[in-house]
Motif scaffolding. Structure first.
Motif, PDB file in Angstrom:
ATOM      1  N   LEU A  67      -3.642   9.226   6.847  1.00 43.04           N
ATOM      2  CA  LEU A  67      -2.879   9.381   5.616  1.00 43.04           C
ATOM      3  C   LEU A  67      -2.052   8.123   5.387  1.00 43.04           C
ATOM      4  N   ALA A  68      -2.039   7.639   4.162  1.00 50.94           N
ATOM      5  CA  ALA A  68      -1.240   6.452   3.821  1.00 50.94           C
ATOM      6  C   ALA A  68       0.245   6.789   3.918  1.00 50.94           C
ATOM      7  N   LYS A  69       1.033   5.821   4.328  1.00 48.62           N
ATOM      8  CA  LYS A  69       2.483   5.971   4.385  1.00 48.62           C
ATOM      9  C   LYS A  69       3.048   5.635   3.014  1.00 48.62           C
ATOM     10  N   ILE A  70       4.230   6.151   2.718  1.00 50.11           N
ATOM     11  CA  ILE A  70       4.823   5.963   1.393  1.00 50.11           C
ATOM     12  C   ILE A  70       4.989   4.488   1.047  1.00 50.11           C
ATOM     13  N   ASP A  71       5.354   3.651   2.028  1.00 53.56           N
ATOM     14  CA  ASP A  71       5.528   2.228   1.709  1.00 53.56           C
ATOM     15  C   ASP A  71       4.190   1.535   1.444  1.00 53.56           C
ATOM     16  N   GLU A  72       3.088   2.092   1.936  1.00 61.92           N
ATOM     17  CA  GLU A  72       1.762   1.531   1.664  1.00 61.92           C
ATOM     18  C   GLU A  72       1.273   1.892   0.256  1.00 61.92           C
ATOM     19  N   LEU A  73       1.925   2.858  -0.375  1.00 62.41           N
ATOM     20  CA  LEU A  73       1.509   3.306  -1.700  1.00 62.41           C
ATOM     21  C   LEU A  73       1.890   2.330  -2.804  1.00 62.41           C
ATOM     22  N   ARG A  74       2.766   1.377  -2.526  1.00 59.15           N
ATOM     23  CA  ARG A  74       3.166   0.414  -3.559  1.00 59.15           C
ATOM     24  C   ARG A  74       1.955  -0.314  -4.147  1.00 59.15           C
ATOM     25  N   ASP A  75       0.947  -0.536  -3.306  1.00 59.38           N
ATOM     26  CA  ASP A  75      -0.272  -1.193  -3.761  1.00 59.38           C
ATOM     27  C   ASP A  75      -1.092  -0.289  -4.685  1.00 59.38           C
ATOM     28  N   LEU A  76      -0.896   0.997  -4.550  1.00 61.92           N
ATOM     29  CA  LEU A  76      -1.660   1.997  -5.297  1.00 61.92           C
ATOM     30  C   LEU A  76      -0.968   2.390  -6.604  1.00 61.92           C
ATOM     31  N   LEU A  77       0.344   2.431  -6.595  1.00 61.79           N
ATOM     32  CA  LEU A  77       1.102   2.964  -7.719  1.00 61.79           C
ATOM     33  C   LEU A  77       1.354   1.931  -8.794  1.00 61.79           C
ATOM     34  N   SER A  78       1.394   2.411 -10.025  1.00 68.89           N
ATOM     35  CA  SER A  78       1.709   1.514 -11.131  1.00 68.89           C
ATOM     36  C   SER A  78       3.193   1.608 -11.480  1.00 68.89           C
ATOM     37  N   SER A  79       3.938   2.391 -10.719  1.00 67.08           N
ATOM     38  CA  SER A  79       5.393   2.452 -10.925  1.00 67.08           C
ATOM     39  C   SER A  79       6.061   2.600  -9.569  1.00 67.08           C
ATOM     40  N   LEU A  89      -3.796  12.808  -2.234  1.00 70.76           N
ATOM     41  CA  LEU A  89      -3.843  12.568  -0.800  1.00 70.76           C
ATOM     42  C   LEU A  89      -4.523  11.221  -0.593  1.00 70.76           C
ATOM     43  N   PRO A  90      -3.733  10.155  -0.413  1.00 66.80           N
ATOM     44  CA  PRO A  90      -4.328   8.835  -0.225  1.00 66.80           C
ATOM     45  C   PRO A  90      -4.621   8.585   1.255  1.00 66.80           C
ATOM     46  N   MET A  91      -5.866   8.361   1.558  1.00 65.01           N
ATOM     47  CA  MET A  91      -6.282   8.075   2.929  1.00 65.01           C
ATOM     48  C   MET A  91      -6.637   6.598   3.026  1.00 65.01           C
ATOM     49  N   SER A 141     -12.184   5.830  -4.955  1.00 62.38           N
ATOM     50  CA  SER A 141     -11.810   4.768  -4.020  1.00 62.38           C
ATOM     51  C   SER A 141     -11.137   3.656  -4.805  1.00 62.38           C
ATOM     52  N   TYR A 142     -10.148   3.049  -4.169  1.00 61.20           N
ATOM     53  CA  TYR A 142      -9.412   1.948  -4.784  1.00 61.20           C
ATOM     54  C   TYR A 142      -8.838   1.094  -3.674  1.00 61.20           C
ATOM     55  N   LYS A 143      -9.243  -0.170  -3.650  1.00 57.28           N
ATOM     56  CA  LYS A 143      -8.831  -1.091  -2.593  1.00 57.28           C
ATOM     57  C   LYS A 143      -9.128  -0.440  -1.243  1.00 57.28           C
ATOM     58  N   GLN A 144      -8.117  -0.304  -0.359  1.00 54.74           N
ATOM     59  CA  GLN A 144      -8.387   0.282   0.953  1.00 54.74           C
ATOM     60  C   GLN A 144      -8.219   1.804   0.964  1.00 54.74           C
ATOM     61  N   PHE A 145      -7.952   2.416  -0.187  1.00 53.36           N
ATOM     62  CA  PHE A 145      -7.666   3.848  -0.266  1.00 53.36           C
ATOM     63  C   PHE A 145      -8.885   4.667  -0.687  1.00 53.36           C
ATOM     64  N   ILE A 146      -8.977   5.863  -0.144  1.00 51.00           N
ATOM     65  CA  ILE A 146      -9.810   6.931  -0.688  1.00 51.00           C
ATOM     66  C   ILE A 146      -8.783   7.985  -1.102  1.00 51.00           C
TER      67      ILE A 146
END
Length: 161
Positions: free
Chosen positions: A85-97, A74-76, A50-55
């Motif tokens: 499922l998380a949308k690609i634009d929501e992944l910016r918070d998750l990704l380090s690049s 698979l980010p939920m 888990s990380y922030k709002q993601f599982i």
């Protein structure tokens, strides 16, 4: 493909996965799949964290085409209305690049459609690491080296699956 990277194959991947698992078994589980066509087995690592709002459910599998490890995830997002499922634009918070290295495809281990770090980028990156390490005659783990620069897997709190 560089001379260094040609040393990496499914057998080396399986060996590295076993060694990585011995070191990090509190976070990962190891899975094995018998390949009936190739008459061999393929290992895969799985972790849920888990990380922030993601599982995030993550898999490290081997790409026979690119001859590199591939990170599938698979980010939920869990909300009061349920999970999605998380949308690609929501992944910016998750990704380090940047999200440009992320594509969608089938995880060959379980057949699920998942996000993954594109293997051609992994191949280019690992070529540089392997050539540098071979030049200096260091011993290292390809999986650990690769994961240390992977744009995802923020292991803040892992959940045993």
């Amino acid at each position: 493909m560089s001379e260094g990277f040609s040393l990496f194959n499914r057998n080396r991947f399986n060996q590295e996965i076993r060694q990585f698992y011995e070191k990090y078994s509190d976070n990962w589980i190891i899975l094995e799949h018998e390949n009936q066509i190739k008459k061999d087995s393929c290992l895969c690592l799985k972790m849920t964290c888990s990380y922030k709002q993601f599982i995030i459910e993550s898999y490290i599998a081997f790409s026979d085409s690119y001859r590199v490890p591939v990170l599938y995830f698979l980010p939920m997002i869990h909300t009061e209305k349920g999970s999605r499922l998380a949308k690609i634009d929501e992944l910016r918070d998750l990704l380090s690049s940047d999200t440009g290295s992320i594509t969608i495809g089938e995880n060959p281990f379980n057949g699920l459609i998942m996000f993954h770090v594109h293997p051609c980028l992994t191949s280019k990156f690992m070529d540089e690491i392997i050539n540098s390490v071979l030049e200096h005659n260091y011993r290292f783990s390809l999986i650990e080296s690769w994961l240390s620069f992977c744009p995802v897997i923020p292991v803040k709190k892992s959940i045993k699956a």
